[in-house]
Design an enzyme around this catalytic site. Structure first.
Site, PDB file in Angstrom:
ATOM      1  N   GLY A  74       0.820  -1.197   0.000  1.00 53.59           N
ATOM      2  CA  GLY A  74       0.000   0.000   0.000  1.00 53.59           C
ATOM      3  C   GLY A  74       0.854   1.248   0.000  1.00 53.59           C
ATOM      4  O   GLY A  74       1.978   1.258  -0.515  1.00 53.59           O
ATOM      5  N   SER A  75       0.343   2.287   0.599  1.00 53.20           N
ATOM      6  CA  SER A  75       1.018   3.585   0.586  1.00 53.20           C
ATOM      7  C   SER A  75       2.169   3.640   1.581  1.00 53.20           C
ATOM      8  O   SER A  75       2.252   2.821   2.518  1.00 53.20           O
ATOM      9  CB  SER A  75       0.017   4.690   0.930  1.00 53.20           C
ATOM     10  OG  SER A  75      -0.400   4.577   2.281  1.00 53.20           O
ATOM     11  N   GLU A 133       5.645  -3.423   0.852  1.00 46.15           N
ATOM     12  CA  GLU A 133       5.784  -2.921  -0.511  1.00 46.15           C
ATOM     13  C   GLU A 133       4.935  -1.671  -0.608  1.00 46.15           C
ATOM     14  O   GLU A 133       3.706  -1.739  -0.554  1.00 46.15           O
ATOM     15  CB  GLU A 133       5.329  -3.933  -1.553  1.00 46.15           C
ATOM     16  CG  GLU A 133       5.571  -3.429  -2.975  1.00 46.15           C
ATOM     17  CD  GLU A 133       4.781  -4.150  -4.030  1.00 46.15           C
ATOM     18  OE1 GLU A 133       4.289  -3.465  -4.954  1.00 46.15           O
ATOM     19  OE2 GLU A 133       4.630  -5.380  -3.925  1.00 46.15           O
ATOM     20  N   CYS A 158       1.582  -1.651  -9.332  1.00 50.42           N
ATOM     21  CA  CYS A 158       2.696  -1.366  -8.430  1.00 50.42           C
ATOM     22  C   CYS A 158       3.969  -1.067  -9.207  1.00 50.42           C
ATOM     23  O   CYS A 158       4.731  -0.162  -8.847  1.00 50.42           O
ATOM     24  CB  CYS A 158       2.928  -2.546  -7.489  1.00 50.42           C
ATOM     25  SG  CYS A 158       1.522  -2.939  -6.422  1.00 50.42           S
TER      26      CYS A 158
END
Length: 462
Positions: free
Chosen positions: A208-209, A230, A264
């Protein structure tokens, strides 16, 4: 308890609604996971791997229903058939290497009279906090190797794709996994934080962020829960003067705009050698203009809506700022009839005359826009590629293998590609540098991240 709602990007309607788990039920889930894991750890690796093959076959039978569900939940066109092909590649690979990756390690030297080895033992309970953009693939990267390694898994999926967690649970049940070994739960952010702070989780995998990754670390502080994070990305591509132009254009257009740019490792910025720049831009714009923006349930649609209006608004703001600073837009949004301001339906855009004072070139856009800059040589390209707080992947497009290796060695990134992009090879470790995160998944190193080393130093005789 509270409600979790998936609002479909197709038409803004409520697609699914579920209730978060209560704290007492979550406690029972944790107890069941610990009990099941202790028994599961004693099962031979080959049998654990075979269970994941059964899970894969269950996913195959569910895929015809999953494909339209994904379109409704996050907007991916049905023409792309969901995520099963890549999911199958990853599962089969991790199954194929499991016994070798998890076999005991032995010291390089020999000591007569001693048996010395290092075993890889499961960590215990693994929490997977999965995102909506590739909801099956990002989750399976940890779930399958974690279970093969002997762990229990608790999955908390994103609200936007809440039905994905249910499909995982359904497939695991079809694979006859022991009760409690895998659980799909709906948690609030507060519950997730308290769960991590409790020390009940041995490993937390989050995609995610950057802000979300920091929240995960802060919640788990002091528990020694190992992280797999990640986070953001702004993946660059460099097209050298000796690149195969048509091939580079075709693959970089796909790398930039597949999944409406919500990938991503999608390509968000491109640097092209001056010798190819004009031709590259012309062909890139022409091919991008062939996308069909529309309802993802329509087989003719090749570019669906973004997953939510707020994501599209971020891309619109990045684009508007770049244009205000002098960037040139090469595509007319009016040529994509489905493009509608204030909705998730966003036309693709190609920008030139861009620079690194613009957010579209330095901040994660995560949508269907890409900036293209002219560069004079490898050194300039490397400097610009490294001018980012992120580092997940970077691609070099060239006919010179040695040049690609030399350029790649200078780029701060987790993966270097030559003549390809936006792809995850399960035989290679998936990792990032800088604000993109910490940890590793897939490959043999993925198994190492989901186990702990235990040494055996045994003397044969006194």
């Amino acid at each position: 308890m509270s409600e979790v709602i998936c609002v479909s990007p197709i038409d803004g309607s409520e697609y699914a609604r579920r209730t978060t788990i209560g704290d007492e039920a979550l406690g029972r889930t944790l107890d069941a996971a610990r009990t099941a894991q202790r028994a599961w750890a004693q099962v031979p690796v080959a049998e654990r791997a075979a269970a994941m093959t059964r899970f894969l076959e269950a996913m195959r039978t569910l895929n015809p229903a999953i494909v339209p569900e994904l379109a409704w939940q996050m907007g991916r066109p049905v023409r792309y058939s969901g995520e099963f092909r890549s999911l199958e590649e990853r599962v089969r690979y991790m199954v194929s290497i499991a016994e070798r990756a998890l076999e005991p390690l032995r010291p390089l030297d020999d000591k007569p009279g001693f048996e010395r080895l290092i075993r890889r033992e499961p960590l215990g309970t693994v929490l997977v906090v999965a995102p909506w953009n590739y909801p099956f693939l990002t989750a399976v990267n940890t779930i399958v190797p974690a279970l093969i390694a002997g762990n229990a898994v608790i999955l908390k999926h994103a609200a936007q794709t809440l039905l994905v967690g249910e499909r995982f649970a359904e497939a695991m049940a079809m694979a006859d996994l022991p009760p409690g070994l895998f659980s799909n739960v709906l948690l609030t952010h507060d519950q997730t934080a308290r769960l991590l702070a409790s020390g009940a989780i041995n490993h937390a995998s989050f995609t995610g962020s950057v802000a979300g990754g920091k929240a995960i670390e802060q919640a788990a502080a002091g528990t020694f829960t190992t992280p797999g994070l990640e986070l953001g990305g702004k993946d660059p591509a460099y097209v050298r003067a000796d690149a195969a132009l048509d091939y580079a254009v075709e693959n970089l257009v796909d790398g930039a705009f597949f999944n409406s740019g919500q990938s991503c490792c999608g390509v968000e910025r491109i640097y092209v050698h001056a010798d190819l720049y004009d031709r590259f831009v012309e062909q890139f714009v022409e091919l991008t203009g062939q996308y069909v923006l529309g309802n993802p349930l329509d087989a003719a649609t090749s570019l669906g809506p973004m997953a939510a209006t707020r994501f599209a608004e971020l891309v619109r703001s990045h684009t508007a700022e770049a244009l205000a600073k002098g960037a040139r837009a090469h595509l007319d949004p009016a040529s994509f009839p489905a493009n509608q301001p204030g909705t998730p339906y966003l036309a693709p855009q190609v920008l030139t005359n861009v620079d690194h004072t613009m957010r579209v070139m330095v901040e994660e856009s995560f949508g269907p826009v890409v900036g293209i800059m002219k560069v004079a040589n490898d050194a300039e390209a490397v400097t610009l590629m490294n001018d980012s707080p992120y580092g997940l992947t970077a691609s070099v497009w060239t006919s010179d293998l040695e040049a690609a290796q030399n350029v790649g060695a200078q780029i701060a990134t987790g993966t270097v590609y030559m003549n390809r992009c936006d792809y995850l090879d399960p035989g290679l470790v998936w990792t990032g540098v800088k604000d993109t995160g910490r940890g590793a998944s897939l490959s043999t190193l993925g198994y190492e991240a989901l186990t702990r080393a235990k040494s055996y130093h045994l003397r044969h005789t006194l």
